[in-house]
Design an enzyme around this catalytic site. Structure first.
Site, PDB file in Angstrom:
ATOM      1  N   GLU A  18      -9.593  -1.836   5.267  1.00 53.84           N
ATOM      2  CA  GLU A  18     -10.277  -1.561   6.516  1.00 53.84           C
ATOM      3  C   GLU A  18     -11.509  -2.462   6.670  1.00 53.84           C
ATOM      4  O   GLU A  18     -12.005  -3.026   5.681  1.00 53.84           O
ATOM      5  CB  GLU A  18     -10.712  -0.089   6.528  1.00 53.84           C
ATOM      6  CG  GLU A  18      -9.552   0.906   6.466  1.00 53.84           C
ATOM      7  CD  GLU A  18      -8.825   1.060   7.792  1.00 53.84           C
ATOM      8  OE1 GLU A  18      -8.512   0.037   8.444  1.00 53.84           O
ATOM      9  OE2 GLU A  18      -8.533   2.204   8.165  1.00 53.84           O
ATOM     10  N   ASP A  39       0.809  -1.216   0.000  1.00 53.02           N
ATOM     11  CA  ASP A  39       0.000   0.000   0.000  1.00 53.02           C
ATOM     12  C   ASP A  39       0.846   1.273   0.000  1.00 53.02           C
ATOM     13  O   ASP A  39       2.070   1.225   0.196  1.00 53.02           O
ATOM     14  CB  ASP A  39      -0.948  -0.008   1.210  1.00 53.02           C
ATOM     15  CG  ASP A  39      -0.275  -0.463   2.506  1.00 53.02           C
ATOM     16  OD1 ASP A  39       0.964  -0.373   2.609  1.00 53.02           O
ATOM     17  OD2 ASP A  39      -0.982  -0.906   3.412  1.00 53.02           O
ATOM     18  N   HIS A  53      -7.239  -4.797  10.060  1.00 53.90           N
ATOM     19  CA  HIS A  53      -6.952  -4.592   8.635  1.00 53.90           C
ATOM     20  C   HIS A  53      -5.668  -5.303   8.218  1.00 53.90           C
ATOM     21  O   HIS A  53      -4.756  -5.499   9.011  1.00 53.90           O
ATOM     22  CB  HIS A  53      -6.948  -3.101   8.239  1.00 53.90           C
ATOM     23  CG  HIS A  53      -5.793  -2.284   8.684  1.00 53.90           C
ATOM     24  ND1 HIS A  53      -5.927  -0.961   9.076  1.00 53.90           N
ATOM     25  CD2 HIS A  53      -4.461  -2.542   8.775  1.00 53.90           C
ATOM     26  CE1 HIS A  53      -4.741  -0.470   9.378  1.00 53.90           C
ATOM     27  NE2 HIS A  53      -3.833  -1.407   9.206  1.00 53.90           N
ATOM     28  N   ASN A  90      -7.587  -2.819  14.169  1.00 52.93           N
ATOM     29  CA  ASN A  90      -8.973  -3.114  13.765  1.00 52.93           C
ATOM     30  C   ASN A  90      -9.055  -4.330  12.832  1.00 52.93           C
ATOM     31  O   ASN A  90     -10.085  -4.576  12.223  1.00 52.93           O
ATOM     32  CB  ASN A  90      -9.606  -1.889  13.093  1.00 52.93           C
ATOM     33  CG  ASN A  90      -8.880  -1.490  11.812  1.00 52.93           C
ATOM     34  OD1 ASN A  90      -7.969  -2.174  11.361  1.00 52.93           O
ATOM     35  ND2 ASN A  90      -9.284  -0.383  11.226  1.00 52.93           N
TER      36      ASN A  90
HETATM   37  C1  GLP Z   1      -0.245   0.062   8.494  1.00 46.45           C
HETATM   38  C2  GLP Z   1      -0.008  -0.782   7.269  1.00 46.45           C
HETATM   39  C3  GLP Z   1      -0.383  -2.217   7.531  1.00 46.45           C
HETATM   40  C4  GLP Z   1       0.281  -2.696   8.801  1.00 46.45           C
HETATM   41  C5  GLP Z   1      -0.201  -1.847   9.948  1.00 46.45           C
HETATM   42  C6  GLP Z   1       0.316  -2.293  11.296  1.00 46.45           C
HETATM   43  O1  GLP Z   1      -1.584   0.334   8.702  1.00 46.45           O
HETATM   44  N1  GLP Z   1      -0.742  -0.325   6.136  1.00 46.45           N
HETATM   45  O2  GLP Z   1       0.035  -3.024   6.420  1.00 46.45           O
HETATM   46  O3  GLP Z   1      -0.040  -4.033   9.030  1.00 46.45           O
HETATM   47  O4  GLP Z   1       0.248  -0.541   9.676  1.00 46.45           O
HETATM   48  O5  GLP Z   1       1.563  -1.739  11.518  1.00 46.45           O
HETATM   49  P1  GLP Z   1       2.400  -1.769  12.854  1.00 46.45           P
HETATM   50  O6  GLP Z   1       3.360  -2.862  12.683  1.00 46.45           O
HETATM   51  O7  GLP Z   1       3.045  -0.421  12.918  1.00 46.45           O
HETATM   52  O8  GLP Z   1       1.444  -1.968  13.966  1.00 46.45           O
END
Ligand code: GLP
Length: 261
Positions: free
Chosen positions: A139, A63, A134, A132
């Site tokens: 989402e 993303d 995702h 959440n």
């Molecule tokens: C972002 C990314 C996700 C990732 C999430 C959790 O939202 N788009 O792909 O899984 O962060 O990241 P973290 O490891 O910082 O909790």
């Protein structure tokens, strides 16, 4: 699903890194799906230390924020460059990240999907999990069959990611993300979750009902999905003893190889 739980972030990252290293060794021209966030940073550091050969590897990131240029410090282009790409011998032309500055989002997303198909699909997709549920930036309520497209972030996700931005107002509302259908086509999905803030999201994904309201739960339908969890991230799972026994006793090539290295 394979659920691997180890006491510390350090241990589970080591196991996860070995799974990826094994793919790079066995299939030097593999296609890797990559993720951003805090959790993969330590994993990328370990992969860099392993001094692997990336010159034939192709990558696709999950993303990118809409509206951030590749050199913006909070863009995922910048994140990947700083945390992985500039430290390894990957060819720049083999790196794929959605273009957050595109003037034609529909075309950009269609091209991204086509490019994944053109290289024969993703061998191994690395995933994190949002609080959440995702995956990527899919989402809750995302179609479980969705493809790469624009999404609007939920307030919770913007809040979770606020730590990376100076002002809350600077956090984009929109992103381009691989779809859940896209992720489900990867031949192996590998989800890394660390810390107690992920415990509820992990428990719902592994032991809850499969629902678009908790996108990571779709991995229950994937034939080859592995959850790599430290103990705090696994804290709300009910069948922990079973998962641990299974991992310790499974005559599985991948796991045995990972343990022996
Ligand atoms: C972002 C990314 C996700 C990732 C999430 C959790 O939202 N788009 O792909 O899984 O962060 O990241 P973290 O490891 O910082 O909790």
């Amino acid at each position: 699903m394979q659920i691997i739980i180890q006491d510390t972030a350090h241990e589970i990252i080591e196991t996860c890194a070995r799974s990826i290293a094994r793919l790079l060794t066995e299939k030097p021209a593999c296609v890797l799906g990559l993720a951003t966030g805090s959790s993969p940073i330590l994993l990328y550091q370990r992969l860099i230390q392993m001094d692997l050969d990336w010159h034939l590897v192709t990558t696709f990131n999950l993303d990118e924020y809409v509206g951030l240029s590749p050199d913006h410090p909070q863009s995922y282009h910048h994140f990947m460059q700083e945390n992985l790409f500039r430290h390894i011998n990957i060819k720049p032309e083999n790196i794929n990240i959605p273009n957050g500055l595109t003037q034609n989002i529909l075309q950009t997303c269609a091209d991204y999907e086509q490019k994944i198909r053109d290289v024969g699909g993703i061998d191994l997709q690395l995933l994190g999990i949002g609080t959440n549920g995702h995956i990527g930036f899919n989402e809750p309520s995302s179609s479980l069959a969705s493809r790469t497209r624009i999404k609007t972030l939920m307030p919770q996700t913007r809040q979770d990611n606020a730590r990376f931005f100076n002002n809350e107002a600077d956090i984009p509302h929109h992103v381009i993300t691989m779809g859940i259908g896209t992720i489900m086509e990867a031949r192996h999905n590998l989800l890394l979750a660390l810390g107690e803030t992920k415990a509820k999201a992990v428990a719902l994904a592994v032991e809850g009902a499969m629902t678009a309201n908790h996108p990571a739960s779709i991995l229950q339908m994937h034939p080859n999905a592995t959850f790599f969890l430290d103990t705090p991230a696994a804290a709300q799972l009910k069948n922990t003893a079973y998962y641990k026994w299974t991992y310790a006793n499974k005559p599985d090539d991948l796991l045995i190889a990972a343990k022996q290295q």
